[in-house]
Design an enzyme around this catalytic site. Structure first.
Site, PDB file in Angstrom:
ATOM      1  N   GLU A  92      11.221 -18.240   7.124  1.00 44.50           N
ATOM      2  CA  GLU A  92      10.272 -17.371   6.930  1.00 44.50           C
ATOM      3  C   GLU A  92       8.747 -17.361   7.233  1.00 44.50           C
ATOM      4  O   GLU A  92       8.485 -18.977   7.091  1.00 44.50           O
ATOM      5  CB  GLU A  92       9.933 -16.945   5.762  1.00 44.50           C
ATOM      6  CG  GLU A  92      11.821 -16.755   5.120  1.00 44.50           C
ATOM      7  CD  GLU A  92      11.071 -17.193   3.323  1.00 44.50           C
ATOM      8  OE1 GLU A  92      10.297 -15.901   2.447  1.00 44.50           O
ATOM      9  OE2 GLU A  92      12.456 -17.876   2.824  1.00 44.50           O
ATOM     10  N   ARG A 107      13.577  -9.861  10.441  1.00 42.64           N
ATOM     11  CA  ARG A 107      13.530  -9.019  10.435  1.00 42.64           C
ATOM     12  C   ARG A 107      10.987  -8.608   9.303  1.00 42.64           C
ATOM     13  O   ARG A 107      11.172  -9.963   9.545  1.00 42.64           O
ATOM     14  CB  ARG A 107      13.411  -8.963   8.037  1.00 42.64           C
ATOM     15  CG  ARG A 107      13.063  -7.877   6.927  1.00 42.64           C
ATOM     16  CD  ARG A 107      13.850  -8.575   5.767  1.00 42.64           C
ATOM     17  NE  ARG A 107      13.004  -8.131   4.296  1.00 42.64           N
ATOM     18  CZ  ARG A 107      12.762  -8.333   3.397  1.00 42.64           C
ATOM     19  NH1 ARG A 107      12.877  -9.224   2.969  1.00 42.64           N
ATOM     20  NH2 ARG A 107      12.459  -8.269   2.666  1.00 42.64           N
ATOM     21  N   TYR A 123       8.413  -7.565   7.347  1.00 43.51           N
ATOM     22  CA  TYR A 123       7.471  -6.697   6.054  1.00 43.51           C
ATOM     23  C   TYR A 123       6.266  -7.751   6.084  1.00 43.51           C
ATOM     24  O   TYR A 123       5.674  -8.406   6.181  1.00 43.51           O
ATOM     25  CB  TYR A 123       8.712  -6.978   5.151  1.00 43.51           C
ATOM     26  CG  TYR A 123       9.146  -8.438   4.323  1.00 43.51           C
ATOM     27  CD1 TYR A 123       8.575  -8.431   4.023  1.00 43.51           C
ATOM     28  CD2 TYR A 123       9.172  -9.296   5.011  1.00 43.51           C
ATOM     29  CE1 TYR A 123       8.602 -10.363   3.010  1.00 43.51           C
ATOM     30  CE2 TYR A 123       9.793 -10.666   4.500  1.00 43.51           C
ATOM     31  CZ  TYR A 123       9.629 -11.253   3.621  1.00 43.51           C
ATOM     32  OH  TYR A 123       9.342 -12.220   3.165  1.00 43.51           O
ATOM     33  N   ASP A 179       3.923  -8.617   2.803  1.00 44.76           N
ATOM     34  CA  ASP A 179       3.842 -10.439   2.332  1.00 44.76           C
ATOM     35  C   ASP A 179       3.477  -9.930   0.815  1.00 44.76           C
ATOM     36  O   ASP A 179       2.068  -9.474   1.063  1.00 44.76           O
ATOM     37  CB  ASP A 179       4.620 -11.423   2.745  1.00 44.76           C
ATOM     38  CG  ASP A 179       5.336 -12.634   1.809  1.00 44.76           C
ATOM     39  OD1 ASP A 179       5.961 -11.507   0.203  1.00 44.76           O
ATOM     40  OD2 ASP A 179       5.350 -13.728   1.594  1.00 44.76           O
ATOM     41  N   THR A 192      13.907 -14.913  10.297  1.00 42.20           N
ATOM     42  CA  THR A 192      15.177 -14.758  11.177  1.00 42.20           C
ATOM     43  C   THR A 192      15.830 -14.664  10.755  1.00 42.20           C
ATOM     44  O   THR A 192      16.177 -14.772   9.400  1.00 42.20           O
ATOM     45  CB  THR A 192      15.311 -16.159  11.799  1.00 42.20           C
ATOM     46  OG1 THR A 192      15.576 -16.867  10.585  1.00 42.20           O
ATOM     47  CG2 THR A 192      13.664 -17.535  12.281  1.00 42.20           C
TER      48      THR A 192
END
Length: 238
Positions: free
Chosen positions: A9, A59, A61, A63, A72
């Site tokens: 991430e 993904r 998005y 945070d 990933t």
């Protein structure tokens, strides 16, 4: 022993300016970027956020702190983790460059890889890792702690200690923000690893969530971070 399965991430910085050069709220830029991603990229919707799952399996998005984050897919090859991370960075950078076309309030926007804020705001951007395993979480964590504490020699981002006056070089700019061995939070009182055991898998499988890592510019260092940690997890299980 569980197969070597891992994912990364990456929180990215995002800055936007208005027509007169004024700084715009991060929440405005982040929201517009996610809307642009949904409009421009082939994707599946993310049911848990305003983000998306792109057709490249990445993904994207928003945070905590109003910044974009890319994740990933689960990987079995450390080089795949590197490739997906770089792809995610490029996708977000390309979206940021197109924000002025999508929103009249934005004249310029930049997405950038970063670890700490040197302005004194004490902001830190995370680069988290997850490793699948089947052994007892408590036993595994005791085995991997010495490695997690020392691997900055291989994969520290380098930079300056933002908590000290003047230019004090450090192998790991995020190290001063890591206050505990383990933590039940990833946004404050941070530890080398996060005790959240959310494997998203069937019973008996666990997730080692490492939160002490950093965003890296070197592909080799990123590969070393993932591959060596996966090996240590496998050795601990064996």
């Amino acid at each position: 022993m569980a197969p070597s399965l891992f994912g990364l991430e990456l929180e990215l910085g995002l800055a936007a300016q208005g027509p007169r050069g004024e700084a715009l709220p991060p929440s405005l830029a982040a929201g517009e970027l996610l809307r642009l991603a949904a409009a421009r990229l082939a994707h599946l919707p993310d049911a848990f956020s305003k983000g998306i799952f792109s057709t490249s399996s990445i993904r994207i998005y928003g945070d905590t702190g109003s910044h974009p984050e890319v994740c990933t897919p689960e990987c079995t090859d450390p080089w795949d983790a590197v490739r997906y991370t770089r792809a995610g960075e490029r996708i977000v950078a390309a979206l940021a460059a197109r924000l002025p076309e999508a929103c009249a309030a934005i004249a310029r926007a930049f997405a950038f890889r970063t670890n700490v804020d040197y302005s004194g705001a004490k902001t830190s951007w995370g680069a988290h890792e997850s490793y699948l395993h089947r052994s007892s979480p408590a036993a595994l964590q005791r085995q991997v702690i010495p490695f997690l504490a020392s691997r900055v020699v291989l994969c520290g981002a380098g930079g300056f200690d933002a908590t000290q006056p003047g230019a004090v070089f450090t192998l790991s700019p995020r190290a001063p923000y890591i206050e505990h061995v383990a933590s039940d939070s990833s946004t404050h009182d941070r530890g080398l690893y996060h005790t959240k055991d959310e494997p998203l898998a069937r019973r008996g499988w666990h997730r080692l969530h490492v939160i002490a890592g950093e965003s890296l510019g070197s592909d080799t260092a990123l590969w070393l971070k993932v591959s060596t940690t996966a090996l240590v997890v496998a050795l601990a299980e064996a």
